[in-house]
Write an enzyme that holds these catalytic residues in place. Structure first.
Site, PDB file in Angstrom:
ATOM      1  N   SER A  45     -11.597   1.512   9.817  1.00  0.00           N
ATOM      2  CA  SER A  45     -12.307   0.352  10.128  1.00  0.00           C
ATOM      3  C   SER A  45     -11.751  -0.917   9.578  1.00  0.00           C
ATOM      4  O   SER A  45     -11.278  -0.717   8.067  1.00  0.00           O
ATOM      5  CB  SER A  45     -13.731   0.293  10.153  1.00  0.00           C
ATOM      6  N   VAL A  47     -12.921  -3.610   7.526  1.00  0.00           N
ATOM      7  CA  VAL A  47     -13.424  -3.825   6.297  1.00  0.00           C
ATOM      8  C   VAL A  47     -13.216  -2.620   5.172  1.00  0.00           C
ATOM      9  O   VAL A  47     -12.883  -2.879   4.197  1.00  0.00           O
ATOM     10  CB  VAL A  47     -14.920  -4.427   6.155  1.00  0.00           C
ATOM     11  N   CYS A  48     -13.326  -1.418   5.740  1.00  0.00           N
ATOM     12  CA  CYS A  48     -12.982  -0.255   4.911  1.00  0.00           C
ATOM     13  C   CYS A  48     -11.852   0.015   4.686  1.00  0.00           C
ATOM     14  O   CYS A  48     -11.553   0.292   3.236  1.00  0.00           O
ATOM     15  CB  CYS A  48     -13.852   1.115   5.766  1.00  0.00           C
ATOM     16  N   THR A  49     -10.862  -0.272   5.480  1.00  0.00           N
ATOM     17  CA  THR A  49      -9.476  -0.033   4.847  1.00  0.00           C
ATOM     18  C   THR A  49      -9.056  -1.226   3.812  1.00  0.00           C
ATOM     19  O   THR A  49      -8.432  -0.812   2.807  1.00  0.00           O
ATOM     20  CB  THR A  49      -8.573  -0.412   6.285  1.00  0.00           C
ATOM     21  N   LEU A  52     -10.837  -0.038   0.466  1.00  0.00           N
ATOM     22  CA  LEU A  52     -10.255   1.279  -0.194  1.00  0.00           C
ATOM     23  C   LEU A  52      -8.745   0.650  -0.662  1.00  0.00           C
ATOM     24  O   LEU A  52      -8.347   1.523  -1.784  1.00  0.00           O
ATOM     25  CB  LEU A  52     -10.209   2.329   0.752  1.00  0.00           C
TER      26      LEU A  52
END
Length: 159
Positions: A45, A47-49, A52
């Site tokens: 996703s 924002v998650c990418t 991280l």
């Protein structure tokens, strides 16, 4: 919800550092230092990418001994493998597919984008006594944490 000063009981989750799938037990890592848990809703996703990859690029983490980072989501280890390989993530991603850990920590959304029980976007830093030393949690999965506060906490823990 988990907060600073709480004790985290040992847990074990399947995960991968990009190749093999293994079982990761919290105590194996807190016995020799601190652990940063990066909880996030989904691999790949936007924002998650970004989040991280910010951990991947945080130079201070690369040079801090005895601090391990683990990403945790509901995704299966097979998705984690691909995510790690595509973005060259240098830390393991753990699978809490049934949400047992995130529920226990009080870090699950009731519903987010039509998915029930996915992990909230959160950071939890646990020291070598399994005591929570830092937490950051958001109700908005579109909000990312600042790594500056986390960095300050880690400096205190390792010194």
């Amino acid at each position: 919800m988990i907060s600073e000063g709480d004790t985290v009981t040992d847990f074990s989750l399947p995960g991968t550092a990009g190749e093999e799938i293994n079982e990761y037990e919290l105590s194996e890592y807190t016995d020799s230092g601190a652990v940063i848990l990066v909880l996030y809703p989904f691999d790949f996703s936007p924002v998650c990418t970004t989040e991280l990859c910010e951990f991947r690029d945080a130079n201070w983490l690369s040079f801090t001994e005895n601090v391990d980072v683990f990403g945790i989501s509901h995704d299966a280890c097979y998705a984690h493998k691909r995510f790690i390989q595509e973005y060259d993530l240098p830390f393991p991603l753990l699978s809490d597919t049934r949400g047992r850990l995130t529920d226990r920590l009080g870090l699950s959304y009731d519903e987010w984008e039509h998915h029930e029980g996915v992990p909230k976007r959160a950071l939890v830093t646990i020291d070598d006594t399994n005591t929570v030393r830092y937490t950051w949690v958001t109700e908005s999965a579109y909000e990312s944490p600042s790594l500056d506060e986390l960095h300050e906490t880690v400096k205190v823990i390792v010194n």
